[in-house]
Design a protein around this motif. Structure first.
Motif, PDB file in Angstrom:
ATOM      1  N   LEU A 193       0.875  -1.225  -0.222  1.00  0.00           N
ATOM      2  CA  LEU A 193       0.017  -0.088  -0.054  1.00  0.00           C
ATOM      3  C   LEU A 193       1.035   1.393  -0.576  1.00  0.00           C
ATOM      4  O   LEU A 193       1.828   1.524   0.319  1.00  0.00           O
ATOM      5  CB  LEU A 193      -1.029   0.309   1.418  1.00  0.00           C
ATOM      6  N   ALA A 194       1.070   2.286  -1.192  1.00  0.00           N
ATOM      7  CA  ALA A 194       1.555   3.789  -1.101  1.00  0.00           C
ATOM      8  C   ALA A 194       0.771   4.409  -1.911  1.00  0.00           C
ATOM      9  O   ALA A 194       1.448   5.177  -2.339  1.00  0.00           O
ATOM     10  CB  ALA A 194       2.780   2.938  -2.143  1.00  0.00           C
ATOM     11  N   ALA A 195      -0.273   3.991  -1.077  1.00  0.00           N
ATOM     12  CA  ALA A 195      -1.287   5.213  -1.893  1.00  0.00           C
ATOM     13  C   ALA A 195      -1.363   7.289  -0.871  1.00  0.00           C
ATOM     14  O   ALA A 195      -2.322   7.722  -1.538  1.00  0.00           O
ATOM     15  CB  ALA A 195      -2.524   4.994  -2.574  1.00  0.00           C
ATOM     16  N   GLY A 196      -0.797   6.966   0.474  1.00  0.00           N
ATOM     17  CA  GLY A 196      -1.775   7.871   1.522  1.00  0.00           C
ATOM     18  C   GLY A 196      -0.688   8.925   0.836  1.00  0.00           C
ATOM     19  O   GLY A 196       0.520   8.912   0.382  1.00  0.00           O
ATOM     20  N   PHE A 197      -0.823  10.103   1.946  1.00  0.00           N
ATOM     21  CA  PHE A 197       0.027  11.296   1.137  1.00  0.00           C
ATOM     22  C   PHE A 197       0.900  11.293   2.309  1.00  0.00           C
ATOM     23  O   PHE A 197       1.388  12.342   1.792  1.00  0.00           O
ATOM     24  CB  PHE A 197      -1.459  12.302   2.159  1.00  0.00           C
ATOM     25  N   GLY A 198       0.733   9.983   3.375  1.00  0.00           N
ATOM     26  CA  GLY A 198       2.469  10.780   3.809  1.00  0.00           C
ATOM     27  C   GLY A 198       2.911  11.945   4.784  1.00  0.00           C
ATOM     28  O   GLY A 198       3.650  12.652   4.942  1.00  0.00           O
ATOM     29  N   SER A 199       1.532  12.149   5.062  1.00  0.00           N
ATOM     30  CA  SER A 199       1.214  14.062   6.305  1.00  0.00           C
ATOM     31  C   SER A 199       2.378  14.526   6.974  1.00  0.00           C
ATOM     32  O   SER A 199       2.707  15.708   6.775  1.00  0.00           O
ATOM     33  CB  SER A 199       0.418  14.417   6.199  1.00  0.00           C
ATOM     34  N   ARG A 200       2.156  13.086   7.585  1.00  0.00           N
ATOM     35  CA  ARG A 200       3.164  13.994   8.834  1.00  0.00           C
ATOM     36  C   ARG A 200       4.464  13.665   8.661  1.00  0.00           C
ATOM     37  O   ARG A 200       5.589  14.250   9.057  1.00  0.00           O
ATOM     38  CB  ARG A 200       3.436  12.615   9.877  1.00  0.00           C
ATOM     39  N   LEU A 201       4.995  13.300   7.029  1.00  0.00           N
ATOM     40  CA  LEU A 201       6.785  12.982   7.068  1.00  0.00           C
ATOM     41  C   LEU A 201       6.653  14.136   5.539  1.00  0.00           C
ATOM     42  O   LEU A 201       8.120  14.345   5.674  1.00  0.00           O
ATOM     43  CB  LEU A 201       6.898  11.835   6.505  1.00  0.00           C
ATOM     44  N   ARG A 202       5.961  14.877   5.361  1.00  0.00           N
ATOM     45  CA  ARG A 202       5.980  15.258   4.383  1.00  0.00           C
ATOM     46  C   ARG A 202       7.333  16.452   4.196  1.00  0.00           C
ATOM     47  O   ARG A 202       7.376  17.005   2.945  1.00  0.00           O
ATOM     48  CB  ARG A 202       4.235  16.109   3.680  1.00  0.00           C
ATOM     49  N   GLU A 203       7.016  16.911   5.221  1.00  0.00           N
ATOM     50  CA  GLU A 203       7.589  18.712   5.555  1.00  0.00           C
ATOM     51  C   GLU A 203       9.335  18.286   5.008  1.00  0.00           C
ATOM     52  O   GLU A 203       9.701  19.387   5.312  1.00  0.00           O
ATOM     53  CB  GLU A 203       7.830  19.222   6.838  1.00  0.00           C
ATOM     54  N   VAL A 204       9.732  17.154   5.249  1.00  0.00           N
ATOM     55  CA  VAL A 204      11.181  16.233   5.063  1.00  0.00           C
ATOM     56  C   VAL A 204      11.404  15.864   3.847  1.00  0.00           C
ATOM     57  O   VAL A 204      12.338  15.536   3.775  1.00  0.00           O
ATOM     58  CB  VAL A 204      11.637  15.585   6.750  1.00  0.00           C
ATOM     59  N   GLU A 205      10.281  14.785   3.882  1.00  0.00           N
ATOM     60  CA  GLU A 205      10.598  14.030   1.937  1.00  0.00           C
ATOM     61  C   GLU A 205       9.092  14.064   1.172  1.00  0.00           C
ATOM     62  O   GLU A 205       8.006  13.727   2.436  1.00  0.00           O
ATOM     63  CB  GLU A 205      10.709  12.450   2.808  1.00  0.00           C
ATOM     64  N   PRO A 206       8.899  14.768   0.472  1.00  0.00           N
ATOM     65  CA  PRO A 206       7.644  14.900   0.027  1.00  0.00           C
ATOM     66  C   PRO A 206       7.030  13.799  -0.787  1.00  0.00           C
ATOM     67  O   PRO A 206       5.482  13.729  -0.474  1.00  0.00           O
ATOM     68  CB  PRO A 206       7.869  16.157  -1.206  1.00  0.00           C
ATOM     69  N   CYS A 207       8.045  12.826  -1.160  1.00  0.00           N
ATOM     70  CA  CYS A 207       6.772  11.403  -1.116  1.00  0.00           C
ATOM     71  C   CYS A 207       7.705  10.359  -0.852  1.00  0.00           C
ATOM     72  O   CYS A 207       8.924   9.694  -1.023  1.00  0.00           O
ATOM     73  CB  CYS A 207       7.808  11.204  -2.625  1.00  0.00           C
ATOM     74  N   LYS A 208       6.490   9.571   0.154  1.00  0.00           N
ATOM     75  CA  LYS A 208       6.930   9.427   1.053  1.00  0.00           C
ATOM     76  C   LYS A 208       7.749   7.063   0.936  1.00  0.00           C
ATOM     77  O   LYS A 208       8.617   6.979   0.982  1.00  0.00           O
ATOM     78  CB  LYS A 208       6.265   8.750   2.496  1.00  0.00           C
ATOM     79  N   PRO A 209       6.664   6.868   0.085  1.00  0.00           N
ATOM     80  CA  PRO A 209       7.568   5.752  -0.556  1.00  0.00           C
ATOM     81  C   PRO A 209       8.863   5.847  -1.030  1.00  0.00           C
ATOM     82  O   PRO A 209       9.684   4.818  -1.175  1.00  0.00           O
ATOM     83  CB  PRO A 209       6.411   5.609  -1.843  1.00  0.00           C
ATOM     84  N   LEU A 210       9.360   6.852  -1.391  1.00  0.00           N
ATOM     85  CA  LEU A 210      11.011   7.273  -2.151  1.00  0.00           C
ATOM     86  C   LEU A 210      11.804   7.695  -1.776  1.00  0.00           C
ATOM     87  O   LEU A 210      12.713   8.359  -2.006  1.00  0.00           O
ATOM     88  CB  LEU A 210      10.370   7.826  -3.665  1.00  0.00           C
ATOM     89  N   THR A 211      11.054   7.851   0.142  1.00  0.00           N
ATOM     90  CA  THR A 211      11.636   8.146   0.865  1.00  0.00           C
ATOM     91  C   THR A 211      13.484   7.228   1.560  1.00  0.00           C
ATOM     92  O   THR A 211      13.046   6.665   1.214  1.00  0.00           O
ATOM     93  CB  THR A 211      11.913   8.367   1.822  1.00  0.00           C
ATOM     94  N   ARG A 212      14.404   8.088   0.912  1.00  0.00           N
ATOM     95  CA  ARG A 212      15.348   7.027   0.956  1.00  0.00           C
ATOM     96  C   ARG A 212      16.447   6.799   2.190  1.00  0.00           C
ATOM     97  O   ARG A 212      16.403   7.052   2.987  1.00  0.00           O
ATOM     98  CB  ARG A 212      16.936   7.755   0.065  1.00  0.00           C
ATOM     99  N   LEU A 213      16.468   5.839   2.609  1.00  0.00           N
ATOM    100  CA  LEU A 213      17.137   5.380   3.905  1.00  0.00           C
ATOM    101  C   LEU A 213      18.671   4.378   2.914  1.00  0.00           C
ATOM    102  O   LEU A 213      18.788   3.659   2.955  1.00  0.00           O
ATOM    103  CB  LEU A 213      17.198   4.136   4.527  1.00  0.00           C
ATOM    104  N   HIS A 214      19.921   5.504   3.519  1.00  0.00           N
ATOM    105  CA  HIS A 214      21.040   5.033   2.916  1.00  0.00           C
ATOM    106  C   HIS A 214      20.872   5.385   0.927  1.00  0.00           C
ATOM    107  O   HIS A 214      20.075   5.614   0.103  1.00  0.00           O
ATOM    108  CB  HIS A 214      21.186   4.687   3.654  1.00  0.00           C
ATOM    109  N   SER A 215      20.841   3.674   0.798  1.00  0.00           N
ATOM    110  CA  SER A 215      21.146   3.705  -0.916  1.00  0.00           C
ATOM    111  C   SER A 215      19.700   3.149  -1.515  1.00  0.00           C
ATOM    112  O   SER A 215      19.807   2.958  -2.926  1.00  0.00           O
ATOM    113  CB  SER A 215      21.726   2.501  -1.216  1.00  0.00           C
TER     114      SER A 215
END
Length: 254
Positions: free
Chosen positions: A6-28
């Protein structure tokens, strides 16, 4: 085996630092790529990603994720991603005929969690949920967690964010059957909003919602900036197989 992310949501609580939560990177690796790779490691051969918010951006990343993971990855768009997450399950898992793994794009798991679900199997054409008995873990956000009350036989009695009696927390990883889709659809037909938990409660009321205890295995829900920092600190130690190849050595901290 199929799997749904499931990757359809807004990710609103993280959006200020990472605009697209599913594509947020953890290192590589991105959160989404970590999910795909972990699913592939337990035998999944096809992953469906339910997309909605920033769908174009997420879907553009899928071909390279699929190539690197070595499995089929496809997108299915959710018609209205403002609706609760059960609607994403209905859209993404439509046509699934057997057991399938279900995870959230913003949940990270050690391989052990997913393997425990695969090994458990689903009795009674229902669903099995990975649970953590460590309800006071510092990695669990009590204001956002989905709580679970279990019976002596491992079945779920109650599940939801607002229940007051519980003995476990929902880890966000499921081994499901099409019965879950039918339960969500039934909940919607009965006037519910259509959350995944509402479908789970329908199956629980029917005696067809089971649990498997992760027995201390690592997982985290990356919901906000604090969670993201914790995940970045811990993921290379907890999931070393993801970062072991020469391909990733330059971007993983010592």
């Amino acid at each position: 085996m199929d799997a749904l992310i499931l990757a359809a949501g807004f990710g609103s609580r993280l959006r200020e630092v990472e605009p697209c939560k599913p594509l947020t990177r953890l290192h590589s690796l991105s959160l989404l790529e970590i999910a795909v790779r972990q699913l592939a490691s337990v035998g999944v051969t096809r992953v469906v990603v339910a997309t909605g918010y920033l769908a174009d951006e997420i879907e553009a990343a899928l071909p390279s994720i699929a190539e690197l993971a070595g499995i089929l990855v496809e997108a299915r768009r959710v018609q209205d991603y403002n609706l609760p997450n059960g609607h994403s399950v209905l859209a993404g898992a439509a046509g699934f005929s057997g057991e399938f793994l279900l995870v959230m794009a913003d949940h990270l798991f050690s391989r052990q969690v997913l393997q425990a679900l695969v090994d458990r199997g689903v009795p009674d054409h229902g669903v099995v949920l990975a649970i953590d008995r460590r309800v006071d873990s510092p990695l669990v956000d009590p204001d956002d967690a989905t709580w679970v009350e279990t019976g002596d036989d491992g079945r779920i009695r109650k599940i939801g964010k607002s229940i007051t009696r519980y003995d476990a927390v929902d880890c966000g990883a499921f081994l499901a059957t099409p019965a879950l889709l039918a339960a969500i659809a039934s909940a919607i037909a009965g006037g519910k909003a259509g959350s995944l938990s509402e479908g789970m409660q329908r199956l629980a009321d029917d005696g067809r919602a089971w649990t498997t205890d992760i027995d201390g295995a690592w997982w985290i829900d990356v919901d906000d900036a604090r969670d993201l920092e914790l995940a970045r600190q811990q993921v290379t130690e907890q999931c070393p197989e993801l970062f072991a190849s020469d391909e990733f050595q330059g971007s993983v901290p010592a």
